[in-house]
Enzyme design. Structure first.
Site, mmCIF file in Angstrom:
data_model
loop_
_atom_site.group_PDB
_atom_site.id
_atom_site.type_symbol
_atom_site.label_atom_id
_atom_site.label_comp_id
_atom_site.label_asym_id
_atom_site.label_seq_id
_atom_site.Cartn_x
_atom_site.Cartn_y
_atom_site.Cartn_z
ATOM 1 N N ASP A 224 0.381 -1.253 -0.110
ATOM 2 C CA ASP A 224 -0.173 -0.232 0.203
ATOM 3 C C ASP A 224 0.763 1.348 -0.209
ATOM 4 O O ASP A 224 0.389 2.164 -0.406
ATOM 5 C CB ASP A 224 -0.899 -0.151 1.346
ATOM 6 C CG ASP A 224 -0.186 -0.279 2.671
ATOM 7 O OD1 ASP A 224 0.835 -0.624 2.646
ATOM 8 O OD2 ASP A 224 -0.920 -0.436 3.206
ATOM 9 N N TYR A 225 2.323 1.172 0.579
ATOM 10 C CA TYR A 225 2.416 2.903 0.664
ATOM 11 C C TYR A 225 3.614 3.155 -0.217
ATOM 12 O O TYR A 225 3.590 4.075 -0.826
ATOM 13 C CB TYR A 225 3.638 2.291 2.213
ATOM 14 C CG TYR A 225 4.546 3.089 2.365
ATOM 15 C CD1 TYR A 225 4.824 4.608 2.851
ATOM 16 C CD2 TYR A 225 5.846 2.532 1.583
ATOM 17 C CE1 TYR A 225 5.952 5.004 2.575
ATOM 18 C CE2 TYR A 225 7.014 3.258 1.576
ATOM 19 C CZ TYR A 225 6.783 5.266 2.135
ATOM 20 O OH TYR A 225 7.628 5.962 2.533
#
Length: 266
Positions: A171-172
């Site tokens: 996600d990051y």
């Protein structure tokens, strides 16, 4: 809000000591190192915070007249607009440089992160809102002030995980990749206005609040894989951000500089 136009006249970027700089998430970890680096160079700094009021106020109090702490959630456009108003009220001039550093609820511990088969889209959405929506809000809110000044600097904080995805920060990493795309498209769109937009991407830093949960063996492995045999510190990372904010980078825009001791070759 008055929109800038391509007819405005660009002016030279002021020296760091003459700038007003916004650092989002500027009270802790990497953000604090960025704030302190700009203050060391004589700049006036708007220390944006969301959950670190005590740290932000303490830092501002140590630099009276040159730093102001302003709480705002960068994901909320109204709060960001109010942040810029407070900044100009405090210093009597618009912000010259925006550093998009704020990080939405993330801990750099690969063992604790969801793997590909289990990560939900909500996790991606949360990181996109912090990285992309937050940067969009701050850049757009800065544009009227940039227009009045005739120049502007935007520095986005990225990651070397685009090129070296050794940990499952799905996600990051996806959000930061999107932020790189925004960096390059905004650089092309805003360049005629005398505004540069660049990204500085680090690896794991030794040590920030976000990397405090990282096992020591991981730091050792990263250091062993770099030509410098060390893990980059927040202060070393901040040096590159200062370059992109300074007049020395006047002909550089749309770039992504990897600052990780030579671990990743881009």
């Amino acid at each position: 809000m008055t929109s800038p136009t391509t007819e405005q006249t660009s002016r030279p970027t002021p020296a760091l000591a003459e700038q007003i700089v916004l650092v989002t998430g500027g009270a802790r970890g990497l953000g604090r190192a960025l704030t302190e680096a700009f203050l060391h160079e004589g700049a006036r700094v708007v220390i944006n915070h969301l959950t670190s009021e005590g740290a932000a106020l303490e830092l501002a109090e140590r630099h009276p007249g040159r730093a102001v702490a302003v709480r705002a959630d960068v994901r909320d456009r109204a709060q960001v607009e109010a942040l810029f108003t407070q900044a100009e009220d405090a210093f009597g001039a618009p912000v010259d440089t925006v550093v998009n550093n704020a990080l939405t609820g993330f801990s750099f511990n690969g063992d604790a992160r969801a793997k590909a088969h289990e990560i939900p889209y909500d996790a991606f959405s949360a990181q996109f809102s912090g990285a992309v929506q937050g940067a969009l809000n701050t850049i757009q809110a800065a544009l009227p002030g940039f227009a009045r000044a005739g120049s502007g600097r935007v520095v986005n904080v990225g990651t070397n995980l685009f090129q070296h995805p050794v940990v499952p920060y799905h996600d990051y990493t996806a959000a930061k990749a999107a932020l790189l795309a925004l960096t390059r498209t905004f650089a092309a769109d805003l360049g005629p206005l005398g505004i540069t937009v660049n990204m500085v991407s680090g690896g794991l830093l030794r040590t920030t609040d976000a990397s405090a949960a990282t096992p020591e063996a991981v730091f050792d492995a990263i250091a062993a894989g770099t030509p410098l045999q060390s893990v980059t510190t927040p202060a070393e990372f901040a040096d590159a951000v200062l370059f992109f904010a300074s007049p020395w980078s006047r002909s550089v825009t749309g770039q992504n500089l990897v600052v990780d001791g030579g671990l990743v070759k881009d």
